[in-house]
Design an enzyme around this catalytic site. Structure first.
Site, PDB file in Angstrom:
ATOM      1  N   GLY A  98     -36.359  31.185 -33.241  1.00 47.58           N
ATOM      2  CA  GLY A  98     -35.004  31.684 -33.047  1.00 47.58           C
ATOM      3  C   GLY A  98     -34.316  30.939 -31.926  1.00 47.58           C
ATOM      4  O   GLY A  98     -34.957  30.349 -31.060  1.00 47.58           O
ATOM      5  N   GLN A  99     -32.966  30.971 -31.940  1.00 44.57           N
ATOM      6  CA  GLN A  99     -32.215  30.243 -30.930  1.00 44.57           C
ATOM      7  C   GLN A  99     -30.911  30.958 -30.646  1.00 44.57           C
ATOM      8  O   GLN A  99     -30.238  31.452 -31.547  1.00 44.57           O
ATOM      9  CB  GLN A  99     -31.924  28.821 -31.406  1.00 44.57           C
ATOM     10  CG  GLN A  99     -31.240  27.951 -30.359  1.00 44.57           C
ATOM     11  CD  GLN A  99     -31.285  26.475 -30.723  1.00 44.57           C
ATOM     12  OE1 GLN A  99     -32.183  26.015 -31.396  1.00 44.57           O
ATOM     13  NE2 GLN A  99     -30.303  25.735 -30.265  1.00 44.57           N
ATOM     14  N   PHE A 158     -28.398  30.762 -24.689  1.00 42.56           N
ATOM     15  CA  PHE A 158     -29.094  30.341 -23.494  1.00 42.56           C
ATOM     16  C   PHE A 158     -30.597  30.206 -23.700  1.00 42.56           C
ATOM     17  O   PHE A 158     -31.302  29.726 -22.809  1.00 42.56           O
ATOM     18  CB  PHE A 158     -28.864  31.358 -22.363  1.00 42.56           C
ATOM     19  CG  PHE A 158     -27.714  31.021 -21.482  1.00 42.56           C
ATOM     20  CD1 PHE A 158     -27.839  30.076 -20.489  1.00 42.56           C
ATOM     21  CD2 PHE A 158     -26.498  31.654 -21.651  1.00 42.56           C
ATOM     22  CE1 PHE A 158     -26.777  29.763 -19.670  1.00 42.56           C
ATOM     23  CE2 PHE A 158     -25.433  31.356 -20.833  1.00 42.56           C
ATOM     24  CZ  PHE A 158     -25.571  30.405 -19.843  1.00 42.56           C
ATOM     25  N   ASP A 185     -27.482  45.598 -27.368  1.00 46.41           N
ATOM     26  CA  ASP A 185     -27.294  44.498 -28.331  1.00 46.41           C
ATOM     27  C   ASP A 185     -27.956  44.880 -29.652  1.00 46.41           C
ATOM     28  O   ASP A 185     -28.725  44.117 -30.225  1.00 46.41           O
ATOM     29  CB  ASP A 185     -27.889  43.207 -27.772  1.00 46.41           C
ATOM     30  CG  ASP A 185     -27.377  41.963 -28.496  1.00 46.41           C
ATOM     31  OD1 ASP A 185     -26.379  42.071 -29.226  1.00 46.41           O
ATOM     32  OD2 ASP A 185     -27.983  40.891 -28.334  1.00 46.41           O
TER      33      ASP A 185
END
Length: 561
Positions: free
Chosen positions: A265-266, A269, A383
């Site tokens: 995952g990316q 930051f 989130d």
């Protein structure tokens, strides 16, 4: 603040001991231009040098033009310029190009990603201006912990002129110290006066400096698994090389070798990698590498360890340890191999179908229970979205019994909430604190955020509604005001409920979750809604039978993909 420093840096003719002193004088000119305060200030700085740089003439024209279309076009012009020159070594250390990056940072909605792009592209990496300007930009945004980290990163790299950088950092710490003292006294006043309002804290912009820079850091250093170094990461393989083509690389962290198996995952930051510990295929972890260093998520995981019962702990992810360096942090977490709830939703999208209602109800029950448990111990995730909900499967075959009380095989079946970088610890704030601030996550901004009103638990409640809507409709939720039966109005999803659904069940859920959500104790509402879904799913044995079949099919489909 950041842009004021541009004018007063050693690269300009005027030098001032504290670059923030002329801040107000700059703002007296702000009414002359239609752009943001940062952009207006930078305009004056760029006027001279843009005259002789042909490639930047269109940018200068957009800065001078006050039309809406030109304003909208500015971001594209800057982005195109950056993409054109960022890999050109001739411009990598050009201070003019650095200023272009700062213009783009200011007009970009995702300035975090722009800053990360500068670091990854090594733009003026040895120039103190990069770190001073960036730190002041983050300070102006209220990101004090990040600003401090950026200063330290520049100092660790011995960026020149180092004396200017160190002086800017000292002045920053002086400002922090002064405001911390004020924040500390305000907190005492709050305890003594019940009338003092505390409704304007943005928990994602460092909240109070006293909490972030004085209270959290001393606590976190005492936690098991905390490892810190004042030096930058010096492994044989640079972390910056760990991109999508990182498979089979081996990195060493804290004396342990991690065999990278791929990118999991990316984000803006951080990057997350799947890795085997010491090449053991049965010992798999997730490595979350973040620049600049970010210890807050590790702190949140340790709060989960302390406050969530052992029975519920598997629902919230876990971290083994964190390694903090001057230039980055590496969080070592559990790895779950079965994908996310977003992957499940996408598996229906690609075949043109929708998740069946009984499966939506099951996952809704799971999420209501998770949020109830979380809020009960004073934690907010902040989130809540399908990408952050990992799938868990039972070790054995699911039975007819145990669904409602989550016992037996059903205890291991469900969801796991991860990515705690936006987590909020209510214990760090005075009682009955409510917040201001925008998560800026499209499709998951609660109504209070959209209307600039105070919020608290609504951040997670709206996120849960957004996830449920995505499961039902295969698309993000949009809300609209609709007339209610009492002559008033309520917020409801724009898309209608399908007639073959249990419409009253879903209508009650969305109405109560989106309107007048309890500000300080939401347990009763969450329990009532959870029970309504449980009653429905247990009202007919065929519902549980169907659910078992769908979960088994989902497991085979996604795990074999």
């Amino acid at each position: 603040m950041a842009t004021t420093l541009l004018r007063n840096s050693p690269t300009f003719t005027t030098a001032i001991d504290d670059p923030l002193l002329p801040f107000l004088r700059f703002y007296s000119l702000s009414s002359l231009f239609p752009f943001s305060s940062h952009t207006r200030t930078i305009f004056y700085i760029f006027t001279n040098f843009l005259h002789f740089v042909n490639e930047f003439r269109s940018i200068k024209k957009a800065l001078e033009d006050s039309t809406t279309s030109s304003t909208q076009n500015l971001s594209k012009l800057l982005r195109d310029c950056i993409n054109k020159f960022k890999n050109n070594h001739s411009y990598r250390n050009d201070p003019r190009f650095l200023k272009i990056w700062f213009l783009y940072m200011d007009v970009s909605a995702d300035f975090d990603s722009v800053f990360k792009g500068m670091l990854n592209s090594n733009i003026c990496a040895n120039d103190a201006s990069l770190y001073v300007y960036s730190a002041c930009f983050f300070e102006a945004k209220g990101r004090l912990l990040d600003a401090d980290t950026i200063y330290k990163l520049g100092i660790s790299k011995n960026a020149e002129p180092i004396k200017w950088l160190e002086k800017a950092h000292t002045l920053f710490l002086s400002r922090v110290s002064e405001i911390c003292n004020v924040a500390s006294s305000q907190k005492v006043d709050y305890k003594e006066s019940a009338t003092l309002e505390n409704n304007d804290i943005n928990p994602w912009d460092a909240s109070t400096l006293n909490d972030l820079l004085k209270k959290i850091n001393p606590l976190i250093t005492k936690f098991d698994g905390y490892h810190s170094s004042t030096k930058s990461y010096t492994g044989k393989i640079a972390l910056s090389t760990l991109k999508n083509a990182s498979r089979n690389k081996v990195i060493e962290i804290g004396g342990i070798k991690y065999h990278i198996k791929g990118c999991a995952g990316q984000g803006g930051f951080a990057q997350v990698y799947k890795a085997n510990v010491d090449s053991d295929p049965d010992d798999v972890v997730a490595l979350k590498i973040q620049k600049p260093a970010f210890p807050w998520e590790f702190y949140m995981y340790r709060q989960l360890d302390q406050r969530i019962s052992d029975r519920e702990r598997s629902n919230y992810g876990s971290a083994h340890r964190i390694h903090l360096y001057s230039d980055c942090s590496i969080l070592v977490c559990n790895y779950l191999a079965h994908g996310t709830l977003q992957d499940v939703i996408n598996s229906y999208v690609v075949i043109g179908k929708f998740m069946e209602e009984v499966l939506c109800i099951y996952y809704t029950i799971e999420m209501l229970h998770m949020i109830e448990t979380l809020h009960d111990v004073g934690l907010i995730h902040g989130d809540f979205k399908p990408d952050n909900l990992l799938i868990r499967y039972a070790r054995g075959n699911l039975t007819e019994d145990g669904l409602l009380d989550r016992s037996g095989c059903w205890h291991d079946q469900g969801l796991c909430l991860v990515d705690w970088g936006r987590g909020i610890d209510l214990n760090l704030f005075p009682d009955h604190t409510v917040f201001k601030g925008d998560c800026r996550t499209s499709g998951f901004r609660c109504i209070e955020m959209q209307e600039d009103r105070p919020w608290k638990f609504q951040a997670d409640a709206y996120g849960l509604c957004g996830v449920v809507h995505t499961m039902l409709h295969n698309t993000y939720m949009e809300t609209v005001k609709k007339e209610s039966s009492d002559g008033g109005s309520v917020y409801l999803p724009r898309l209608p409920f399908k007639r073959y659904w249990n419409v009253e069940l879903w209508k009650t859920f969305f109405t109560k979750m989106l309107n007048d959500y309890p500000g300080h104790d939401d347990r009763k509402l969450l329990q009532e809604l959870k029970k309504s879904f449980q009653d429905y799913i247990s009202s007919d044995p065929q519902h549980i039978k169907k659910l078992k079949e769908l979960l088994a099919k989902q497991r085979v489909s996604l795990c074999s993909a």
